[in-house]
Design an enzyme around this catalytic site. Sequence first.
Site, PDB file in Angstrom:
ATOM      1  N   HIS A 153       0.819  -1.209   0.000  1.00 29.00           N
ATOM      2  CA  HIS A 153       0.000   0.000   0.000  1.00 29.00           C
ATOM      3  C   HIS A 153       0.863   1.275   0.000  1.00 29.00           C
ATOM      4  O   HIS A 153       0.834   2.053  -0.943  1.00 29.00           O
ATOM      5  CB  HIS A 153      -0.887   0.047   1.263  1.00 29.00           C
ATOM      6  CG  HIS A 153      -1.725  -1.166   1.507  1.00 29.00           C
ATOM      7  ND1 HIS A 153      -2.814  -1.512   0.740  1.00 29.00           N
ATOM      8  CD2 HIS A 153      -1.637  -2.121   2.468  1.00 29.00           C
ATOM      9  CE1 HIS A 153      -3.356  -2.623   1.219  1.00 29.00           C
ATOM     10  NE2 HIS A 153      -2.681  -3.014   2.264  1.00 29.00           N
TER      11      HIS A 153
HETATM   12  O1  RIB Z   1      -5.295  -0.024   4.643  1.00 26.28           O
HETATM   13  C1  RIB Z   1      -3.905  -0.025   4.442  1.00 26.28           C
HETATM   14  C2  RIB Z   1      -3.259   1.053   5.226  1.00 26.28           C
HETATM   15  O2  RIB Z   1      -3.500   0.855   6.617  1.00 26.28           O
HETATM   16  C3  RIB Z   1      -1.724   1.063   5.077  1.00 26.28           C
HETATM   17  O3  RIB Z   1      -1.241   2.369   5.229  1.00 26.28           O
HETATM   18  C4  RIB Z   1      -1.281   0.220   6.229  1.00 26.28           C
HETATM   19  O4  RIB Z   1       0.039   0.534   6.674  1.00 26.28           O
HETATM   20  C5  RIB Z   1      -2.269   0.615   7.281  1.00 26.28           C
HETATM   21  O5  RIB Z   1      -1.812   1.818   7.877  1.00 26.28           O
END
Ligand code: RIB
Length: 313
Positions: free
Chosen positions: A243
């Site tokens: 992500h």
């Molecule tokens: O949903 C994914 C996000 O939530 C990413 O930033 C992960 O690190 C968590 O913070």
Amino acid sequence: MRARKIIIDTDPGQDDAVAILLALGSPQDIDLLGITTVAGNVPLALTQKNARIVCEVAERRDVKVHAGCAAPLERALVTAEHVHGRTGLDGPELFEPTMALAEQNGVDFIIESLRQEAPGTVTLCPLGPLTNIAAAFRKAPDIIGRVQEIVLMGGAYFEVGNITPAAEFNIYVDPEAAREVLGCGVAVTMMPLDVTHKALATPARVAAFRDLGTRVGSFTADMLEFFERFDVEKYGSEGGPLHDPCVIAYLIRPELFSGRHVNVEVETASELTLGMTVADWWGVTDRSPNAMFIGDVEADGFFALLTERLGRL
Ligand code: RIB
Ligand code: CA
């Protein structure tokens, strides 16, 4: 071209850690003014420690790491140990960082940096709940007009939620902060689950990190081999979605990504859909576009960039 001045606001988190390493491996593209940490994946005491661990693994004890908000603006904190483990950085062997935490609060660091740097030259890169960003804007509204761009990881539309059926974790933890950031008038680029779920750390890609034969390479591979469990189990995906590194990769090679400038609103009232990001992808409302909502990434190019840059550390 001059390196882009950024502040990374983060809740490490294995994927946050890889994003920080990508930034540290790209000094010709990224001028990292500092790291501010926020409660999210795990409580603030751990996110600020984890950020320092990552900097030390990269042998960058010079990086300024600040602690910001320990709880959302108006709600109780929700964490994600089920994804990231009790430490927030489960997988590799961890250690007590020896680099000091910066004394200045992360929110004040954001304010001071935006006031000191020339207007329109600093990009904010939130990788966790948007609490620190919204708190800085509430405390010092004068800085809002000085922000070059906000490139954040958060939200979901076609991909729906990962922490509830409707909401992505970063937005869900602090929906009021997200709503204020999306409504502040600054140019926002969002990396929602719609794109990050296409950036999967498959076994071959994780092996490429380990094959770097460096401390950073093995640390990264160890993190990702732990991190993937949640998504492989839930989605049957072939690896964990990276992500947060999508945010930094976008700054370095935006051509790897594509999206649409649309209106995005955040649900802050309904218990059923709290934190949902409602993207008007087909332009069916008269709400004005407020975010570049990224939907696609050229995954092989993304991982080639990531592996090459981590290989420099
Ligand atoms: O949903 C994914 C996000 O939530 C990413 O930033 C992960 O690190 C968590 O913070
Ligand atoms: Ca994160």
